[in-house]
Enzyme design. Structure first.
Site, PDB file in Angstrom:
ATOM      1  N   SER A   1       5.381  -8.690   5.124  1.00 19.83           N
ATOM      2  CA  SER A   1       4.581  -9.918   5.140  1.00 19.83           C
ATOM      3  C   SER A   1       5.474 -11.134   5.254  1.00 19.83           C
ATOM      4  O   SER A   1       6.532 -11.190   4.610  1.00 19.83           O
ATOM      5  CB  SER A   1       3.761 -10.031   3.854  1.00 19.83           C
ATOM      6  OG  SER A   1       2.816  -8.997   3.804  1.00 19.83           O
TER       7      SER A   1
ATOM      8  N   SER B   1       8.933  -0.710   2.514  1.00 20.57           N
ATOM      9  CA  SER B   1       8.183   0.378   3.145  1.00 20.57           C
ATOM     10  C   SER B   1       8.669   0.647   4.565  1.00 20.57           C
ATOM     11  O   SER B   1       9.136  -0.252   5.258  1.00 20.57           O
ATOM     12  CB  SER B   1       6.697   0.027   3.226  1.00 20.57           C
ATOM     13  OG  SER B   1       6.149  -0.118   1.955  1.00 20.57           O
TER      14      SER B   1
ATOM     15  N   GLU C   1       6.359  -7.281  -9.049  1.00 18.14           N
ATOM     16  CA  GLU C   1       5.326  -7.401  -8.008  1.00 18.14           C
ATOM     17  C   GLU C   1       3.963  -7.005  -8.572  1.00 18.14           C
ATOM     18  O   GLU C   1       2.934  -7.530  -8.165  1.00 18.14           O
ATOM     19  CB  GLU C   1       5.689  -6.512  -6.814  1.00 18.14           C
ATOM     20  CG  GLU C   1       4.745  -6.701  -5.627  1.00 18.14           C
ATOM     21  CD  GLU C   1       5.174  -5.922  -4.390  1.00 18.14           C
ATOM     22  OE1 GLU C   1       6.054  -5.057  -4.500  1.00 18.14           O
ATOM     23  OE2 GLU C   1       4.611  -6.190  -3.320  1.00 18.14           O
TER      24      GLU C   1
ATOM     25  N   GLU D   1      -3.447   5.255  -6.107  1.00 16.12           N
ATOM     26  CA  GLU D   1      -3.085   6.639  -6.454  1.00 16.12           C
ATOM     27  C   GLU D   1      -1.661   6.690  -7.027  1.00 16.12           C
ATOM     28  O   GLU D   1      -1.390   7.409  -7.988  1.00 16.12           O
ATOM     29  CB  GLU D   1      -3.205   7.536  -5.207  1.00 16.12           C
ATOM     30  CG  GLU D   1      -4.654   7.777  -4.766  1.00 16.12           C
ATOM     31  CD  GLU D   1      -5.392   6.528  -4.274  1.00 16.12           C
ATOM     32  OE1 GLU D   1      -4.742   5.649  -3.666  1.00 16.12           O
ATOM     33  OE2 GLU D   1      -6.606   6.428  -4.508  1.00 16.12           O
TER      34      GLU D   1
ATOM     35  N   GLN E   1      10.049  -8.793   2.256  1.00 18.04           N
ATOM     36  CA  GLN E   1      10.420  -7.586   1.494  1.00 18.04           C
ATOM     37  C   GLN E   1      10.514  -6.390   2.435  1.00 18.04           C
ATOM     38  O   GLN E   1       9.490  -5.961   2.975  1.00 18.04           O
ATOM     39  CB  GLN E   1       9.339  -7.359   0.421  1.00 18.04           C
ATOM     40  CG  GLN E   1       9.556  -6.179  -0.482  1.00 18.04           C
ATOM     41  CD  GLN E   1       8.378  -6.023  -1.452  1.00 18.04           C
ATOM     42  OE1 GLN E   1       7.327  -6.639  -1.262  1.00 18.04           O
ATOM     43  NE2 GLN E   1       8.545  -5.220  -2.474  1.00 18.04           N
TER      44      GLN E   1
END
Lengths: 367, 396
Positions: free
Chosen positions: B164, B132, B247, B381, B129
């Site tokens: 990952s 990020s 996810e 958060e 994926q």
């Protein structure tokens, strides 16, 4: 397998919710004060909806439904702070249908129509939560003696269902005429002022055996399940109230709900309420369908989680309302009081945790 | 509502159980375990996924036309439970199965579904994926990795991080900027990138656990054919939200719940063996309370998932509510891992290689690994922001 309620169950829930919102708003507690006076009109409305007969077999005048059907309604009852005499009476219908002899059929019909009021007399001073440790007991002549605490609406009840030990020390469930000789109810001063609770003394009162240890245990599990669902209702209500408040309350030029410090706490409350619902629903299913071991395990999981959720959500709710939350006028203290009542009376987190661990260890040992 | 199996469900469960018993090595979970070496373990897990596929257990709730079984999430749940009971290995192509496939089912075209889904099921193609970036973590929409049109291709330049299993993957789902001038949420597109393409470099990152599961991935003039664009150009943010909902959602959480439950069962077993001086760990009332709390939390994690399954079966698409799942399980599992360190005495501190270790060093390892739970797939958060703004409707 199916883990959701059906459309009829949701519709029934909505009907009950609307009725309670219109007829039994929280302002009544704030403005009128005395819960006993508020109960009368509500009782008649609930009887009209058929709620007292929800779990009474159809051939005895009820709707013939079960605990899963009652789950969402018990949640609404919790949210609306409906007096515990109501849930006690509904719980009694399930107990009597399950355990009592045919002679009780007449009682079921009266229960279904709301004519018979029942109160559970379970917990005692220095008795803790384990029924084998209760001191209320039967004498050699079969009469019942002892003292029970926190019996909801005992002064107006027709029948008391008493958890007590027989002469041989075996726990069981007994029916006692609430107006009979040797039975004295005294109003207690309680944290929860949304209901009235009584200490009930029994001095050689005539008692009829409903069932043995299983009936006693089943009754306490049933009350704990209804309490867990009630707590989920209270948690949901306090979450909604808080979210609405922080959207409106403005400080530093914006609604306080726009601050992350507030948002994040609301999010944590929502997570907790969602999970407590899962626990309550699973407990309700287990009351209806699981064997004794799984039932106790599931009920205690549901109650332990509901307890922790309620303590957290109620504390946050009051805090996020600021100074207003601490005022009588804001009325948050009513659900808070009822919440702590349900949390502590029907088994603390520690009590239920221990039962959960024992259940899990038995499952693991069995492979 | 009924938590019992129907007759058909019971038959399905029996079938799964019998198959697992025959497919797993003799002594599995007792004397035979997964390989210790990380790389060997990865290949062992790929092999296990292929075995599952050959046995007909991949994509239980997927449509049959893409090679699935066409059953419901209930059967998927039963299968997961039986895998837990058998302590079966985890798969490694979670991103392929749970993220790429679900995203393509919602937003891909038919050609893409036919090309990619069967190979995901067969564990022939692993996925990673590429979302990020070093400067786009919680603020994912500010991703800067660029994709610029050039003839029949896009040319991708940029860097992704926390990818990952990139080292085992043939394909990558990539979020890249295709409009530099649009508002940040409106200028991203969603691509399928062949990891063999020239210009891709992978650099492993070592995690606090010492493992090297995730990577930095660099894209330098990487050509991606235009047919590998998913959905519309510049609609990538909306598509990525679907990916993230899965996810964070119930299917992912249920698979994890099973691993966590295995760990908790192991802990309860060890608490009955380990003596803390005068008494066994399990006889300490404070420890009993802590174990019980984790049992309650974990079992209700399962109930949360099952309730979501029923909603999905009714046709509800996962949305921001999936953040409720993820926020809950990540903290529950992290708390459990912390607790596990504190109930078995000093020898808990001994790692796998040490002769006095407990449970092959599983608890300290799980403790380290669990630190990631509240960070990946969106930090707690960010989950709280999503719940507050998109579930509860609080102002931005």
């Amino acid at each position: 397998m199916n883990f959701d309620f059906n459309d009829e169950q949701y519709m029934f829930r909505d009907t009950v919710r609307d009725t309670l919102a219109a007829q039994f708003p929280i302002d009544l507690f704030r403005d009128s004060g005395e819960p006993v006076a508020l109960e009368g009109p509500l009782w008649a409305q609930l009887a009209e909806l058929g709620l007292f007969g929800l779990m009474v077999p159809e051939d005895q005048g009820g709707l013939g439904l079960g605990m899963v059907d009652f789950a969402l309604i018990a949640e609404e009852f919790g949210a609306a702070l409906v007096p515990l005499t109501v849930t006690d009476t509904i719980a009694a219908s399930l107990i009597l249908a399950k355990y009592a002899a045919a002679a009780r059929a007449e009682n079921l019909e009266k229960l279904a129509s709301g004519e018979l009021r029942v109160a559970f007399a379970a917990y005692e001073k220095n008795g803790g939560y384990d029924p084998s440790q209760f001191s209320t007991s039967l004498g050699a002549d079969g009469s019942l003696s002892g003292r029970k605490l926190l019996v909801a609406g005992a002064d107006r009840a027709d029948m008391l269902l008493v958890v007590a030990n027989d002469a041989a020390g075996e726990p069981g469930l007994y029916a006692v005429d609430a107006k009979g000789a040797g039975v004295v109810a005294t109003r207690e001063a309680t944290l929860d002022i949304t209901g009235d609770y009584h200490a009930v003394s029994f001095a050689n009162a005539a008692a009829e055996r409903i069932g043995g240890p299983d009936a006693g245990e089943f009754s306490l599990d049933l009350l704990a399940t209804i309490a867990a669902l009630g707590l989920a209702g209270i948690g949901g209500r306090m979450l909604d109230t808080t979210v609405a408040y922080v959207k409106e309350r403005s400080q530093f030029g914006q609604p306080i709900g726009a601050f992350q410090a507030i948002k994040h706490r609301c999010a944590d409350m929502a997570v907790d309420v969602n999970t407590a619902r899962s626990g309550g629903y699973f407990a309700a299913w287990a009351m209806a369908s699981a064997d004794r071991a799984e039932r106790q395990w599931a009920v205690s999981m549901g109650k332990a989680k509901a307890n922790r959720m309620a303590v957290h959500v109620m504390r946050e709710s009051l805090q996020l309302h600021g100074g207003m939350g601490y005022t009588w006028e804001m009325a948050l203290h009513f659900p808070y009081r009822r919440g702590r009542h349900l949390e502590i009376l029907y088994g603390t987190t520690e009590y239920h945790n221990e039962r959960v661990l024992q259940g899990t260890m038995a499952q693991l040992a069995a492979g | 509502m009924d938590f019992n199996d129907s007759k058909e469900e019971q038959a399905f469960r029996d079938e799964v159980r019998a198959w697992l018993a025959s497919a797993l090595p003799q002594g599995w979970g007792k004397t035979v375990f997964e390989p210790e070496d990380e790389d060997e373990r990865a290949h062992f897990r790929i092999d296990w996924e292929r075995k599952l596929f050959e046995g007909g257990w991949s994509g239980i709730s997927w449509p049959t036309k893409y090679g699935g079984r066409g059953a419901t999430l209930v059967e998927q749940g039963i299968f997961a439970e039986e895998c837990a009971r058998a302590q079966a290995p985890e798969g490694i192509n979670v991103i392929g199965r749970n993220l790429t496939a679900t995203t393509l089912i919602h937003h891909g075209n038919e050609a893409q579904r036919e090309r990619y889904l069967p190979k995901i099921l067969a564990a022939q193609e692993m996925w990673c994926q590429g979302f990020s970036e070093p400067n786009a973590g919680s603020d994912l929409a500010s991703a800067r990795c660029r994709a610029e049109p050039d003839g029949d291709d896009f040319i991708v330049n940029g860097q992704k991080i926390w990818t990952s299993f990139a080292q085992y993957s043939q394909w990558c789902i990539l979020l890249a900027r295709t409009d530099q001038h649009a508002p940040k949420h409106k200028g991203l597109s969603f691509f399928l990138v062949d990891m063999k393409s020239p210009g891709i470099t992978i650099r492993p990152l070592t995690q606090i656990s010492g493992e090297k599961e995730f990577n930095e991935t660099f894209f330098e003039d990487v050509r991606v054919p235009k047919e590998n664009l998913v959905g519309e150009l510049n609609d990538g943010w909306r598509i990525a939200m679907t990916t993230l909902a899965y996810e964070r959602g119930a299917e992912d959480a249920l698979a994890r719940q099973i691993r966590f439950k295995q760990e908790l069962d192991l802990l309860i077993e060890k608490a009955q063996e380990v003596e803390l001086g005068a008494r066994r760990a399990i006889d300490d009332p404070a420890i009993r309370q802590r174990l019980a709390q984790s049992i309650v939390d974990l079992e209700l994690m399962r109930m949360n998932c099952l309730r979501e399954f029923s909603k999905a079966i009714k046709g509800e698409t996962p949305g921001p509510e999936s953040s409720l799942m993820k926020l809950y399980w990540s903290h529950v599992a992290q708390d459990m891992a912390d607790m596990a360190m504190e109930v078995l005495g000093p020898e808990t501190l001994l790692m796998q290689e040490d002769p006095d270790t407990i449970a092959r060093g599983r608890f300290p390892m799980a403790f380290m690994q669990s630190r990631a739970f509240t960070i990946y797939s969106g930090t707690s958060e960010i989950q709280r922001n999503i719940i507050a703004e998109r579930v509860l409707g609080l102002p931005k």
